[in-house]
Scaffold this motif. Sequence first.
Motif, mmCIF file in Angstrom:
data_model
loop_
_atom_site.group_PDB
_atom_site.id
_atom_site.type_symbol
_atom_site.label_atom_id
_atom_site.label_comp_id
_atom_site.label_asym_id
_atom_site.label_seq_id
_atom_site.Cartn_x
_atom_site.Cartn_y
_atom_site.Cartn_z
ATOM 1 N N ARG A 22 9.904 73.265 0.396
ATOM 2 C CA ARG A 22 8.852 74.055 -0.258
ATOM 3 C C ARG A 22 8.364 73.370 -1.529
ATOM 4 O O ARG A 22 7.167 73.309 -1.798
ATOM 5 C CB ARG A 22 9.372 75.465 -0.595
ATOM 6 C CG ARG A 22 9.507 76.384 0.588
ATOM 7 C CD ARG A 22 9.534 77.838 0.157
ATOM 8 N NE ARG A 22 10.603 78.136 -0.783
ATOM 9 C CZ ARG A 22 11.848 78.420 -0.450
ATOM 10 N NH1 ARG A 22 12.202 78.401 0.832
ATOM 11 N NH2 ARG A 22 12.755 78.701 -1.366
ATOM 12 N N LEU A 34 4.594 72.004 -2.669
ATOM 13 C CA LEU A 34 3.940 72.491 -3.872
ATOM 14 C C LEU A 34 3.662 71.379 -4.886
ATOM 15 O O LEU A 34 2.876 71.561 -5.812
ATOM 16 C CB LEU A 34 4.803 73.575 -4.537
ATOM 17 C CG LEU A 34 4.960 74.879 -3.738
ATOM 18 C CD1 LEU A 34 6.055 75.741 -4.341
ATOM 19 C CD2 LEU A 34 3.647 75.642 -3.693
ATOM 20 N N ALA A 76 8.605 77.257 -8.844
ATOM 21 C CA ALA A 76 7.622 77.911 -7.974
ATOM 22 C C ALA A 76 8.172 78.065 -6.565
ATOM 23 O O ALA A 76 7.958 79.093 -5.912
ATOM 24 C CB ALA A 76 6.324 77.101 -7.950
ATOM 25 N N ALA A 77 8.897 77.062 -6.078
ATOM 26 C CA ALA A 77 9.498 77.130 -4.744
ATOM 27 C C ALA A 77 10.565 78.226 -4.689
ATOM 28 O O ALA A 77 10.695 78.930 -3.680
ATOM 29 C CB ALA A 77 10.104 75.779 -4.377
ATOM 30 N N THR A 109 8.752 81.571 -4.603
ATOM 31 C CA THR A 109 8.109 81.786 -3.302
ATOM 32 C C THR A 109 9.110 82.263 -2.250
ATOM 33 O O THR A 109 8.793 83.106 -1.412
ATOM 34 C CB THR A 109 7.440 80.487 -2.813
ATOM 35 O OG1 THR A 109 6.509 80.052 -3.787
ATOM 36 C CG2 THR A 109 6.735 80.697 -1.482
ATOM 37 N N GLY A 110 10.305 81.734 -2.304
ATOM 38 C CA GLY A 110 11.294 82.072 -1.281
ATOM 39 C C GLY A 110 12.303 83.108 -1.698
ATOM 40 O O GLY A 110 13.271 83.340 -0.980
ATOM 41 N N GLU A 144 11.541 84.840 6.936
ATOM 42 C CA GLU A 144 11.183 85.822 5.911
ATOM 43 C C GLU A 144 11.515 87.237 6.360
ATOM 44 O O GLU A 144 11.967 88.067 5.558
ATOM 45 C CB GLU A 144 9.687 85.693 5.590
ATOM 46 C CG GLU A 144 9.327 84.394 4.862
ATOM 47 C CD GLU A 144 7.823 84.172 4.778
ATOM 48 O OE1 GLU A 144 7.393 83.361 3.958
ATOM 49 O OE2 GLU A 144 7.076 84.813 5.559
#
Length: 445
Positions: free
Chosen positions: A353, A357, A370-371, A374-375, A421
Amino acid sequence: MKPLPELTAFLEGLAEPHILFDAQYRILAANAAYRRQFSPDRSVVGRTCYEVSHHFAVPCDQAGESCPLARSRQSGQRERVLHLHHTPQGETYVNIELSPLPGADGEPAFYVERMEPLRVAQSQPGAQGLIGRSPAFQRMLGLVARVAPSRATVLLLGESGTGKELVARAIHEASPRAGKPLVAVDCSSLPENLFESELFGHERGAFTGASTSRAGLVEAASGGTLFLDEVGDIPLAMQVKLLRLLETGTYRRVGSTELRHADIRVISATHRDLHRLLAEGAFREDLYYRLSTFPIALPPLREREGDLALLAPALLERVAAPRRLRLSPEALAVLAEQPFPGNVRELRNLLERAALLADGEQIRATDVQAAIATGRRSTAPVALIPAPVAAAEPAAPQSLRGLEREALRTLVAQHTGSRAELAARLGISERSLYRKLKALDPTAD
């Protein structure tokens, strides 16, 4: 005391690297194979083994390592250890077998070390195979090196994402069966009604849809290794048939009376607590003891101190290709602060990820953050069984399983993201979600 010339000449003719040294650790002779692999540019004779091999100023046991000479002095016998050795190409894992040679008084006068590089593991970033140098990793790797040359069944135990299939491959590749197939079976994804056919094969007409005869995975692994992943998920009815294979080395295809012989080595793995399954009657005790001749516990990433700095660049190289990305020191520091409950698999996903990014040739701390965001998992997993709702009229009674299926059907219809997810949202593993989806729709991929 000087060694006999005949002994030095004998070592020189051996194909594997050997050195001869005295009780003061001084190297007296090194054969051609050793000189080629470990010291092509400089003579080692007269230097100490610990200085040449480890760049230590003191013997291994005084530097926190296991010393085969010290162990041999205690036992009076041959000793084997796994060590990290310096070579012109960098550090590499080496299997060492030390043999004491008695003098005229019967006491050890010289020691011979035979060295065999363990090519399935490395201590350097960017390498292939198993990577690490932490004490926990080295303890695990020592067991791999011990059991690999044997025929013993191996049971790999550890949390999800610790690399059990990679360790199984390392055992296979370091064994005499390395030239034959390694066949992996994901036991958790095989429906019970197809498990026997997939494993042992079937004859034409054995069941509806069996239009041709088919060899099973046991036959596909002939001469090699059969890796049973998530063995704790094997249905009880199938466990007895697997036990028969392990005890007798024989099996029958579904629909056949012909007894076939299997030439395989079995490695199994699970993240489940087999002792709890035994107590609950969900796993056969006799099968457990057949599978666990040599159990190996895989350490979670949080116990592998210092290994993240080696693993992250190697994983990044694999997931970011063909881009040549590197991690900034600040990004690596952010990674080191993470708990990684999903272990190496979670680290790999996070790096992939972050690579997507990142702009430019470097992953920065902000990209990793940020990764992570996001996860990030939801702190409150969604319950599969909805809370009861007041109804105008009493509804027909429904089983808990039926309620769960209806709730899952609704969630799947509303979910637009990935399966991973959805599993994280439900608070279950991807494998558990896969089984539940297959139960809803057997034709689903």
